[in-house]
Design a protein around this motif. Structure first.
Motif, PDB file in Angstrom:
ATOM      1  N   LEU A   1      21.331  72.924  26.200  1.00 20.04           N
ATOM      2  CA  LEU A   1      22.278  71.866  26.535  1.00 20.04           C
ATOM      3  C   LEU A   1      21.719  70.997  27.649  1.00 20.04           C
ATOM      4  O   LEU A   1      21.112  71.511  28.589  1.00 20.04           O
ATOM      5  CB  LEU A   1      23.606  72.451  27.014  1.00 20.04           C
ATOM      6  N   ARG A   2      21.953  69.697  27.550  1.00 18.09           N
ATOM      7  CA  ARG A   2      21.761  68.797  28.694  1.00 18.09           C
ATOM      8  C   ARG A   2      23.084  68.812  29.429  1.00 18.09           C
ATOM      9  O   ARG A   2      24.127  68.528  28.835  1.00 18.09           O
ATOM     10  CB  ARG A   2      21.461  67.378  28.231  1.00 18.09           C
ATOM     11  N   ALA A   3      23.062  69.178  30.696  1.00 19.22           N
ATOM     12  CA  ALA A   3      24.309  69.319  31.451  1.00 19.22           C
ATOM     13  C   ALA A   3      24.240  68.543  32.762  1.00 19.22           C
ATOM     14  O   ALA A   3      23.345  68.763  33.574  1.00 19.22           O
ATOM     15  CB  ALA A   3      24.592  70.793  31.732  1.00 19.22           C
ATOM     16  N   THR A   4      25.193  67.657  32.934  1.00 17.61           N
ATOM     17  CA  THR A   4      25.368  66.936  34.189  1.00 17.61           C
ATOM     18  C   THR A   4      26.700  67.386  34.764  1.00 17.61           C
ATOM     19  O   THR A   4      27.711  67.391  34.066  1.00 17.61           O
ATOM     20  CB  THR A   4      25.386  65.417  33.943  1.00 17.61           C
TER      21      THR A   4
ATOM     22  N   VAL B   1      34.047  69.433  39.480  1.00 18.20           N
ATOM     23  CA  VAL B   1      35.130  68.514  39.120  1.00 18.20           C
ATOM     24  C   VAL B   1      34.868  67.820  37.783  1.00 18.20           C
ATOM     25  O   VAL B   1      35.797  67.304  37.167  1.00 18.20           O
ATOM     26  CB  VAL B   1      35.400  67.467  40.224  1.00 18.20           C
ATOM     27  N   HIS B   2      33.613  67.817  37.344  1.00 21.12           N
ATOM     28  CA  HIS B   2      33.297  67.200  36.047  1.00 21.12           C
ATOM     29  C   HIS B   2      32.028  67.834  35.484  1.00 21.12           C
ATOM     30  O   HIS B   2      31.094  68.140  36.214  1.00 21.12           O
ATOM     31  CB  HIS B   2      33.071  65.696  36.183  1.00 21.12           C
ATOM     32  N   ARG B   3      32.032  68.019  34.178  1.00 16.14           N
ATOM     33  CA  ARG B   3      30.856  68.502  33.461  1.00 16.14           C
ATOM     34  C   ARG B   3      30.725  67.690  32.179  1.00 16.14           C
ATOM     35  O   ARG B   3      31.719  67.425  31.490  1.00 16.14           O
ATOM     36  CB  ARG B   3      31.016  69.985  33.108  1.00 16.14           C
ATOM     37  N   HIS B   4      29.496  67.308  31.889  1.00 16.79           N
ATOM     38  CA  HIS B   4      29.187  66.694  30.594  1.00 16.79           C
ATOM     39  C   HIS B   4      27.984  67.438  30.041  1.00 16.79           C
ATOM     40  O   HIS B   4      26.911  67.417  30.639  1.00 16.79           O
ATOM     41  CB  HIS B   4      28.871  65.210  30.744  1.00 16.79           C
ATOM     42  N   GLY B   5      28.193  68.127  28.933  1.00 17.82           N
ATOM     43  CA  GLY B   5      27.113  68.863  28.301  1.00 17.82           C
ATOM     44  C   GLY B   5      27.006  68.502  26.847  1.00 17.82           C
ATOM     45  O   GLY B   5      28.014  68.363  26.157  1.00 17.82           O
ATOM     46  N   ASP B   6      25.780  68.292  26.386  1.00 15.09           N
ATOM     47  CA  ASP B   6      25.583  68.065  24.959  1.00 15.09           C
ATOM     48  C   ASP B   6      24.306  68.779  24.515  1.00 15.09           C
ATOM     49  O   ASP B   6      23.433  69.072  25.321  1.00 15.09           O
ATOM     50  CB  ASP B   6      25.564  66.590  24.602  1.00 15.09           C
ATOM     51  N   THR B   7      24.255  69.069  23.242  1.00 15.12           N
ATOM     52  CA  THR B   7      23.145  69.829  22.694  1.00 15.12           C
ATOM     53  C   THR B   7      21.916  68.955  22.566  1.00 15.12           C
ATOM     54  O   THR B   7      21.992  67.813  22.077  1.00 15.12           O
ATOM     55  CB  THR B   7      23.527  70.374  21.302  1.00 15.12           C
TER      56      THR B   7
ATOM     57  N   VAL C   1      40.005  66.430  37.159  1.00 14.66           N
ATOM     58  CA  VAL C   1      38.922  67.264  36.647  1.00 14.66           C
ATOM     59  C   VAL C   1      38.743  66.901  35.182  1.00 14.66           C
ATOM     60  O   VAL C   1      39.702  66.498  34.506  1.00 14.66           O
ATOM     61  CB  VAL C   1      39.192  68.782  36.803  1.00 14.66           C
ATOM     62  N   SER C   2      37.510  67.040  34.702  1.00 16.00           N
ATOM     63  CA  SER C   2      37.237  66.681  33.309  1.00 16.00           C
ATOM     64  C   SER C   2      36.007  67.424  32.818  1.00 16.00           C
ATOM     65  O   SER C   2      35.144  67.829  33.602  1.00 16.00           O
ATOM     66  CB  SER C   2      37.030  65.170  33.178  1.00 16.00           C
ATOM     67  N   LEU C   3      35.961  67.600  31.508  1.00 17.85           N
ATOM     68  CA  LEU C   3      34.839  68.278  30.885  1.00 17.85           C
ATOM     69  C   LEU C   3      34.593  67.637  29.530  1.00 17.85           C
ATOM     70  O   LEU C   3      35.498  67.582  28.700  1.00 17.85           O
ATOM     71  CB  LEU C   3      35.172  69.767  30.717  1.00 17.85           C
ATOM     72  N   PHE C   4      33.395  67.106  29.359  1.00 17.85           N
ATOM     73  CA  PHE C   4      32.975  66.580  28.067  1.00 17.85           C
ATOM     74  C   PHE C   4      31.950  67.563  27.537  1.00 17.85           C
ATOM     75  O   PHE C   4      30.836  67.648  28.051  1.00 17.85           O
ATOM     76  CB  PHE C   4      32.367  65.188  28.189  1.00 17.85           C
ATOM     77  N   GLY C   5      32.349  68.349  26.558  1.00 13.19           N
ATOM     78  CA  GLY C   5      31.513  69.446  26.106  1.00 13.19           C
ATOM     79  C   GLY C   5      30.803  69.163  24.805  1.00 13.19           C
ATOM     80  O   GLY C   5      31.055  68.174  24.118  1.00 13.19           O
TER      81      GLY C   5
END
Length: 132
Positions: free
Chosen positions: A107-110, A123-129, A40-44
């Motif tokens: 946020l742009r969230a994938t 299992v994974h999230r990548h969100g950026d402003t 699992v991973s999260l890039f916030g």
């Protein structure tokens, strides 16, 4: 209903409710929707986390930072389901207090999801402003 229809219903109800709860200072519902299986991973927008423990620690940090969510809109841009994997691409429009100060942002969230024991799990999230 198709698998995609079922998945999108889940996104619009359980997943959305968990995000609203997080932005009101309760990470419990979000934790419940995340996989307990590695990886699992999260890039916030603020911090990154890899592995279950780091992700849990990040959720604690977020729930301590967020409060008083007055608006949360999940603008779905794309989604697909292939077997036991799925993804969403969305804009999240949020009005919330962060460390006691009111803020509004997008946020742009994938996110990537895996079906485990018949239930969808993140299992994974990548969100950026999104910046103007």
């Amino acid at each position: 209903m198709t698998d995609r229809d079922d998945f999108l219903q889940w996104v619009g109800t359980e997943l959305r409710a968990a995000e609203v709860a997080l932005h009101n200072g309760d990470a419990g519902p979000r934790r419940a929707l995340w996989s307990r299986r590695e990886p699992v991973s999260l890039f916030g927008a603020w911090r990154n986390a890899t592995g279950r423990q780091e992700v849990d620690d990040l959720f604690t940090f977020l729930e301590e930072s967020f409060s008083h969510c007055t608006s949360y809109a999940f603008e779905l841009l794309a989604a697909d389901v292939v077997g036991d994997m799925a993804h969403t691409v969305a804009l999240e429009h949020v009005t919330v207090s962060v460390d006691g100060r009111p803020r509004s942002y997008t946020l742009r969230a994938t996110q990537v999801y895996r079906r485990e024991d018949g239930r969808w799990r993140v299992v994974h999230r990548h969100g950026d402003t999104v910046t103007p």
